[in-house]
Design an enzyme around this catalytic site. Sequence first.
Site, PDB file in Angstrom:
ATOM      1  N   SER A   1       0.786  -1.392  -0.376  1.00 28.41           N
ATOM      2  CA  SER A   1       0.398  -0.294   0.221  1.00 28.41           C
ATOM      3  C   SER A   1       0.380   1.264   0.051  1.00 28.41           C
ATOM      4  O   SER A   1       1.828   1.446   0.663  1.00 28.41           O
ATOM      5  CB  SER A   1      -1.208  -0.005   1.275  1.00 28.41           C
TER       6      SER A   1
ATOM      7  N   GLU B   1      -0.590  -2.889  14.459  1.00 31.75           N
ATOM      8  CA  GLU B   1      -1.661  -2.999  13.136  1.00 31.75           C
ATOM      9  C   GLU B   1      -3.031  -3.303  13.129  1.00 31.75           C
ATOM     10  O   GLU B   1      -3.724  -2.444  12.776  1.00 31.75           O
ATOM     11  CB  GLU B   1      -1.492  -4.166  12.794  1.00 31.75           C
TER      12      GLU B   1
ATOM     13  N   SER C   1      -6.426 -11.678   6.998  1.00 27.96           N
ATOM     14  CA  SER C   1      -7.999 -12.632   6.327  1.00 27.96           C
ATOM     15  C   SER C   1      -9.248 -12.876   7.577  1.00 27.96           C
ATOM     16  O   SER C   1      -8.591 -12.969   9.013  1.00 27.96           O
ATOM     17  CB  SER C   1      -7.906 -13.365   5.409  1.00 27.96           C
TER      18      SER C   1
HETATM   19  C1  LIG Z   1      -5.798  -2.957   0.061  1.00 29.95           C
HETATM   20  C2  LIG Z   1      -4.946  -3.826   0.314  1.00 29.95           C
HETATM   21  C3  LIG Z   1      -4.308  -3.524   0.821  1.00 29.95           C
HETATM   22  C4  LIG Z   1      -2.819  -4.514   1.251  1.00 29.95           C
HETATM   23  N1  LIG Z   1      -1.791  -3.605   2.121  1.00 29.95           N
HETATM   24  C5  LIG Z   1      -0.385  -4.581   2.363  1.00 29.95           C
HETATM   25  C6  LIG Z   1       0.695  -3.903   2.759  1.00 29.95           C
HETATM   26  O1  LIG Z   1       0.369  -2.430   2.715  1.00 29.95           O
HETATM   27  N2  LIG Z   1       1.498  -4.141   2.535  1.00 29.95           N
HETATM   28  C7  LIG Z   1       1.364  -6.254   2.816  1.00 29.95           C
HETATM   29  O2  LIG Z   1       2.624  -6.831   2.743  1.00 29.95           O
HETATM   30  N3  LIG Z   1       0.287  -6.595   2.207  1.00 29.95           N
HETATM   31  C8  LIG Z   1      -0.241  -6.052   2.369  1.00 29.95           C
HETATM   32  N4  LIG Z   1      -1.416  -6.721   2.070  1.00 29.95           N
HETATM   33  C9  LIG Z   1      -1.963  -8.335   1.404  1.00 29.95           C
HETATM   34  C10 LIG Z   1      -2.539  -8.456   2.599  1.00 29.95           C
HETATM   35  O3  LIG Z   1      -1.837  -8.608   4.392  1.00 29.95           O
HETATM   36  C11 LIG Z   1      -2.821  -9.775   1.792  1.00 29.95           C
HETATM   37  O4  LIG Z   1      -3.592 -10.084   1.358  1.00 29.95           O
HETATM   38  C12 LIG Z   1      -3.564 -11.072   3.022  1.00 29.95           C
HETATM   39  O5  LIG Z   1      -2.304 -11.176   4.348  1.00 29.95           O
HETATM   40  C13 LIG Z   1      -3.591 -11.989   2.588  1.00 29.95           C
HETATM   41  O6  LIG Z   1      -2.726 -13.100   1.874  1.00 29.95           O
HETATM   42  P1  LIG Z   1      -2.806 -13.632  -0.337  1.00 29.95           P
HETATM   43  O7  LIG Z   1      -3.404 -12.589  -0.691  1.00 29.95           O
HETATM   44  O8  LIG Z   1      -1.776 -14.183  -0.744  1.00 29.95           O
HETATM   45  O9  LIG Z   1      -4.049 -14.927   0.537  1.00 29.95           O
HETATM   46  P2  LIG Z   1      -3.492 -16.276   0.677  1.00 29.95           P
HETATM   47  O10 LIG Z   1      -2.449 -16.006   2.384  1.00 29.95           O
HETATM   48  O11 LIG Z   1      -3.202 -16.775  -0.281  1.00 29.95           O
HETATM   49  O12 LIG Z   1      -5.153 -16.771   1.467  1.00 29.95           O
HETATM   50  C14 LIG Z   1      -6.176 -17.163  -0.098  1.00 29.95           C
HETATM   51  C15 LIG Z   1      -7.237 -17.531   0.795  1.00 29.95           C
HETATM   52  O13 LIG Z   1      -6.707 -18.683   1.941  1.00 29.95           O
HETATM   53  C16 LIG Z   1      -7.058 -18.402   3.461  1.00 29.95           C
HETATM   54  N5  LIG Z   1      -6.282 -18.889   4.674  1.00 29.95           N
HETATM   55  C17 LIG Z   1      -5.282 -18.771   4.068  1.00 29.95           C
HETATM   56  N6  LIG Z   1      -4.730 -19.624   5.154  1.00 29.95           N
HETATM   57  C18 LIG Z   1      -5.313 -19.978   5.852  1.00 29.95           C
HETATM   58  C19 LIG Z   1      -5.292 -20.758   7.360  1.00 29.95           C
HETATM   59  N7  LIG Z   1      -3.860 -21.135   7.539  1.00 29.95           N
HETATM   60  N8  LIG Z   1      -6.295 -21.089   7.764  1.00 29.95           N
HETATM   61  C20 LIG Z   1      -8.012 -20.831   6.627  1.00 29.95           C
HETATM   62  N9  LIG Z   1      -7.863 -19.848   5.639  1.00 29.95           N
HETATM   63  C21 LIG Z   1      -6.766 -19.800   5.335  1.00 29.95           C
HETATM   64  C22 LIG Z   1      -6.878 -16.993   3.627  1.00 29.95           C
HETATM   65  O14 LIG Z   1      -8.313 -16.445   4.534  1.00 29.95           O
HETATM   66  C23 LIG Z   1      -8.070 -16.619   1.852  1.00 29.95           C
HETATM   67  O15 LIG Z   1      -9.143 -16.711   1.805  1.00 29.95           O
HETATM   68  C24 LIG Z   1      -3.208  -5.470   1.678  1.00 29.95           C
HETATM   69  C25 LIG Z   1      -3.644  -6.294   0.925  1.00 29.95           C
HETATM   70  C26 LIG Z   1      -5.488  -6.008   0.453  1.00 29.95           C
HETATM   71  C27 LIG Z   1      -6.429  -6.396  -0.165  1.00 29.95           C
END
Ligand SMILES: Cc1cc2nc3c(=O)[nH]c(=O)nc-3n(C[C@H](O)[C@H](O)[C@H](O)COP(=O)(O)OP(=O)(O)OC[C@H]3O[C@@H](n4cnc5c(N)ncnc54)[C@H](O)[C@@H]3O)c2cc1C
Length: 399
Positions: free
Chosen positions: A166, A249, A374
């Site tokens: 972000s 956070e 999430s």
């Molecule tokens: C608007 C926005 C701003 C962001 N800003 C930043 C930022 O500034 N810096 C940064 O570093 N990141 C940032 N992020 C990233 C954010 O932290 C990640 O999107 C988030 O941690 C989820 O990781 P992923 O997208 O890789 O999804 P994944 O981890 O691949 O997850 C995919 C799905 O699987 C589920 N899941 C995963 N693991 C498990 C588990 N152990 N048990 C149950 N369910 C599970 C998740 O809930 C999700 O539904 C941002 C994201 C968004 C949407």
Amino acid sequence: MDLRFSDEDEAFRAEARAWLTEQLEGDFAGVRGRGGMGDEHSLFDERLAWEQALGAAGWTCVGWPKEHGGRGLTLHQQVIWYEEYARAKGPGRLNHMGVELAGPTIIAFGTPAQQQRFLPPIVGGTELWAQGYSEPNAGSDLANVSTFAELDGDEWVISGQKVWTSLAHWSDWCFVVARTNRDAPRHRGLSYLLVPLRQDGVDIRPIRQITGTSEFNEVFFDGARTKAEHIVGDVDGGWKVAMGTLAFERGASTLGNQLGYRNELDSIIEVARRTDRLDDPSIRQRLAQAHIELEIMRWSALRVLSAAGAELPREAMISKLYWATWHRNLGNLAMDVLGPEAGLTSQGSDDPYDPTLLQRLFLFSRADTIYGGSNQIQRNIIGERALGLPPEPKPAPKA
Ligand SMILES: Cc1cc2nc3c(=O)[nH]c(=O)nc-3n(C[C@H](O)[C@H](O)[C@H](O)COP(=O)(O)OP(=O)(O)OC[C@H]3O[C@@H](n4cnc5c(N)ncnc54)[C@H](O)[C@@H]3O)c2cc1C
């Protein structure tokens, strides 16, 4: 359980309200109510000037200790500040990552030299920060980070890719979780580095989002450099620091969210009045439900505060799950209240895709249940850390 604020707190509220009113009805009237989620691309220069005005008056880092340039407010007063900020329609803050995440982490884990170097520009609003955690293969599973850093003389050299970063396109610095030891077990080989973003080895590519604008970015490190002393915590000991940042956070700033949400709900009720949607009993019912749940959010925050010492109690762990779900549902409600209008962008604008503020609210709020952990991850945290349920199975360590 005493859910009231003290007289001293109410006096503080009056002081904060007076300052915010004077500024936001005066010199900074142009940024009032702007720069929130889905509108974060707007008025950068004006909001930077606002950040610096907050800094000059001692309002940027309200929860930091005074010796680090903060205002040293109690937890209750921090929440009052965030409430008043929302009530006054203060603009979206440009340096959320610096004020709420990088600064508190450097205060808790940094050396005196790091505190002297990095904290004053955050207080003054002159250096903006981004969070470099997520990668294409490391989101919820942060320990899977593969961005690699190695020492070359008195500098770290960093290569790899971050994503969803972000506001990186506006930021000066990024706190980066990088692998510094490929032989150690996953989370024992990570370090927490402070990396300048304005250098040749860093390529920042904004991602165009569903709002039509770019709040987050891909960030590529290709031989990027930072000084050896810009490591927070020990070499290979970054996991502890990274977890400390995540605890910040989900801290006090989100306990004051409700008044900002109140503004949004009020503007949806306004639309319902204008379009006669209040005649629809199901819309009336959903507006009432949103109001009730928002009140529950406020009372829950007060309950957490009344039980809080210097630290937040475990009840605070439900906060992210609750507000994220409520706010995403509010986005749906906004669209249903708009009815057929919901599908029409660019009303009165020449731009072919220019969503209104309510449309942006809807589009951006889809992300609420993802960033900052999430909903599924929040449920794991509540289950394991608040309720003491058995932990989810972890992958076997590498042989
Ligand atoms: C608007 C926005 C701003 C962001 N800003 C930043 C930022 O500034 N810096 C940064 O570093 N990141 C940032 N992020 C990233 C954010 O932290 C990640 O999107 C988030 O941690 C989820 O990781 P992923 O997208 O890789 O999804 P994944 O981890 O691949 O997850 C995919 C799905 O699987 C589920 N899941 C995963 N693991 C498990 C588990 N152990 N048990 C149950 N369910 C599970 C998740 O809930 C999700 O539904 C941002 C994201 C968004 C949407």
